[in-house]
Scaffold this motif. Structure first.
Motif, mmCIF file in Angstrom:
data_model
loop_
_atom_site.group_PDB
_atom_site.id
_atom_site.type_symbol
_atom_site.label_atom_id
_atom_site.label_comp_id
_atom_site.label_asym_id
_atom_site.label_seq_id
_atom_site.Cartn_x
_atom_site.Cartn_y
_atom_site.Cartn_z
ATOM 1 N N GLU A 119 -2.470 2.069 4.169
ATOM 2 C CA GLU A 119 -3.161 1.563 5.354
ATOM 3 C C GLU A 119 -3.473 0.073 5.244
ATOM 4 N N HIS A 120 -3.568 -0.441 4.032
ATOM 5 C CA HIS A 120 -3.743 -1.882 3.858
ATOM 6 C C HIS A 120 -2.410 -2.619 3.981
ATOM 7 N N ALA A 121 -1.383 -2.051 3.361
ATOM 8 C CA ALA A 121 -0.058 -2.694 3.400
ATOM 9 C C ALA A 121 0.486 -2.764 4.825
ATOM 10 N N GLU A 122 0.172 -1.766 5.632
ATOM 11 C CA GLU A 122 0.712 -1.687 6.991
ATOM 12 C C GLU A 122 -0.126 -2.459 8.010
ATOM 13 N N ASN A 123 -1.271 -2.975 7.574
ATOM 14 C CA ASN A 123 -2.159 -3.682 8.494
ATOM 15 C C ASN A 123 -1.863 -5.177 8.424
ATOM 16 N N GLU A 124 -1.368 -5.738 9.512
ATOM 17 C CA GLU A 124 -0.963 -7.141 9.515
ATOM 18 C C GLU A 124 -2.157 -8.089 9.397
ATOM 19 N N ASP A 125 -3.372 -7.567 9.563
ATOM 20 C CA ASP A 125 -4.564 -8.398 9.424
ATOM 21 C C ASP A 125 -5.053 -8.496 7.985
ATOM 22 N N ILE A 126 -4.395 -7.788 7.070
ATOM 23 C CA ILE A 126 -4.791 -7.803 5.662
ATOM 24 C C ILE A 126 -3.685 -8.434 4.836
ATOM 25 N N GLN A 127 -4.049 -9.403 4.012
ATOM 26 C CA GLN A 127 -3.109 -9.978 3.053
ATOM 27 C C GLN A 127 -3.268 -9.228 1.732
ATOM 28 N N THR A 128 -2.173 -8.749 1.189
ATOM 29 C CA THR A 128 -2.240 -7.923 -0.008
ATOM 30 C C THR A 128 -1.512 -8.583 -1.173
ATOM 31 N N PHE A 129 -2.118 -8.454 -2.355
ATOM 32 C CA PHE A 129 -1.496 -8.888 -3.603
ATOM 33 C C PHE A 129 -1.647 -7.771 -4.616
ATOM 34 N N GLU A 130 -0.598 -7.539 -5.387
ATOM 35 C CA GLU A 130 -0.648 -6.513 -6.414
ATOM 36 C C GLU A 130 -0.544 -7.131 -7.797
ATOM 37 N N GLY A 131 -1.318 -6.584 -8.726
ATOM 38 C CA GLY A 131 -1.256 -7.038 -10.106
ATOM 39 C C GLY A 131 -2.405 -6.453 -10.888
ATOM 40 N N PRO A 132 -2.279 -6.402 -12.203
ATOM 41 C CA PRO A 132 -3.381 -5.921 -13.045
ATOM 42 C C PRO A 132 -4.473 -6.970 -13.150
ATOM 43 N N LEU A 133 -5.601 -6.562 -13.669
ATOM 44 C CA LEU A 133 -6.748 -7.458 -13.741
ATOM 45 C C LEU A 133 -6.581 -8.556 -14.783
ATOM 46 N N ASP A 134 -5.583 -8.411 -15.672
ATOM 47 C CA ASP A 134 -5.368 -9.449 -16.681
ATOM 48 C C ASP A 134 -4.184 -10.355 -16.356
ATOM 49 N N ASP A 135 -3.658 -10.253 -15.133
ATOM 50 C CA ASP A 135 -2.529 -11.084 -14.718
ATOM 51 C C ASP A 135 -3.079 -12.366 -14.098
ATOM 52 N N GLU A 136 -3.168 -13.414 -14.905
ATOM 53 C CA GLU A 136 -3.826 -14.636 -14.461
ATOM 54 C C GLU A 136 -3.103 -15.280 -13.279
ATOM 55 N N ALA A 137 -1.792 -15.293 -13.309
ATOM 56 C CA ALA A 137 -1.040 -15.949 -12.237
ATOM 57 C C ALA A 137 -1.249 -15.233 -10.900
ATOM 58 N N SER A 138 -1.146 -13.912 -10.908
ATOM 59 C CA SER A 138 -1.324 -13.150 -9.668
ATOM 60 C C SER A 138 -2.754 -13.237 -9.163
ATOM 61 N N LEU A 139 -3.685 -13.169 -10.091
ATOM 62 C CA LEU A 139 -5.090 -13.255 -9.715
ATOM 63 C C LEU A 139 -5.407 -14.620 -9.114
ATOM 64 N N ARG A 140 -4.832 -15.661 -9.681
ATOM 65 C CA ARG A 140 -5.054 -17.009 -9.159
ATOM 66 C C ARG A 140 -4.528 -17.131 -7.731
#
Length: 223
Positions: free
Chosen positions: A40-61
């Protein structure tokens, strides 16, 4: 500050899902980050989504850059699951916020964390003692996360809001204060977490900066 760009961490949790839904209703430009994305988040164009673990500094940044406020509701809850990821994750989040110029984070904690403004409470003592005995790793991680904010968040506008028993159901009314003050209890609906955190996110100047208020739900009076 007003309504702007919001990052929700822990958005797949029951509480996180309610926060995201309410944020969109209020007009926040909402981003979610986590190991997985709900359909429901991925399909909602009003939500920007990022995936990654909590220790992934590049993705978290990438997720943190440009945000006005972060609301975080992830943390240890299952005594059988690993707990060693959470303290490093919050250290990395604070470090990344600092380097990206993002100052405001409102993060979930529990009444296992003590505050000098608290007063004695038998119910809190029983709840915390039970957690300490049954799920000691969870208790210790919650306390250690609080220490991370104290020691490494000195130039960040953080708020750790402390909760007791969580419940589902429609919003009631959230009150904030400190344990044992005669106003705040230990019962809290997730919908009231959403209302309280989002109202705090709007405030300028921010409230409860580098503080650890407790929040709970009370019935709305129609008198």
């Amino acid at each position: 500050m007003g309504i702007g760009k919001l990052l929700v961490l822990g958005a797949t949790s029951p509480t996180g899902q309610i926060i995201v839904k309410r944020a969109l209703e209020l007009g926040w430009k909402t981003t979610v980050y986590g190991r997985r994305t709900l359909p429901e988040h991925a399909e909602n164009e009003d939500i920007q989504t990022f995936e990654g673990p909590l220790d992934d500094e590049a993705s978290l940044r990438t997720a943190i850059a440009g945000q006005d406020v972060i609301i975080s509701v992830f943390g240890p809850s299952n005594p059988r699951a690993p707990t060693d990821v959470f303290v490093p994750a919050y250290k990395l989040i604070l470090k990344t916020m600092r380097s990206e110029g993002v100052r405001r984070i409102i993060a979930l904690s529990t009444c296992s964390v003590r505050d000098p403004k608290d007063k004695p409470s038998l119910l809190r003592w029983l709840l915390v003692t039970m957690l300490w005995a049954i799920a000691h790793k969870v208790w210790k991680t919650i306390v250690d996360i609080s220490v991370v904010f104290d020691e490494e968040g000195k130039d960040i506008d953080w708020t750790l809001f402390r909760v007791g028993f969580l419940a589902d159901g429609p919003p009631m009314r959230a009150v904030d204060g400190y344990v044992g003050d005669g106003k705040v209890g230990l019962y809290l609906r997730r919908a009231d977490i959403a209302e309280w955190t989002l109202s705090q996110a709007e405030k300028s100047p921010p409230e409860y900066v580098q503080e650890k208020p407790a929040i709970s739900s009370v019935k709305v009076s129609h008198a």
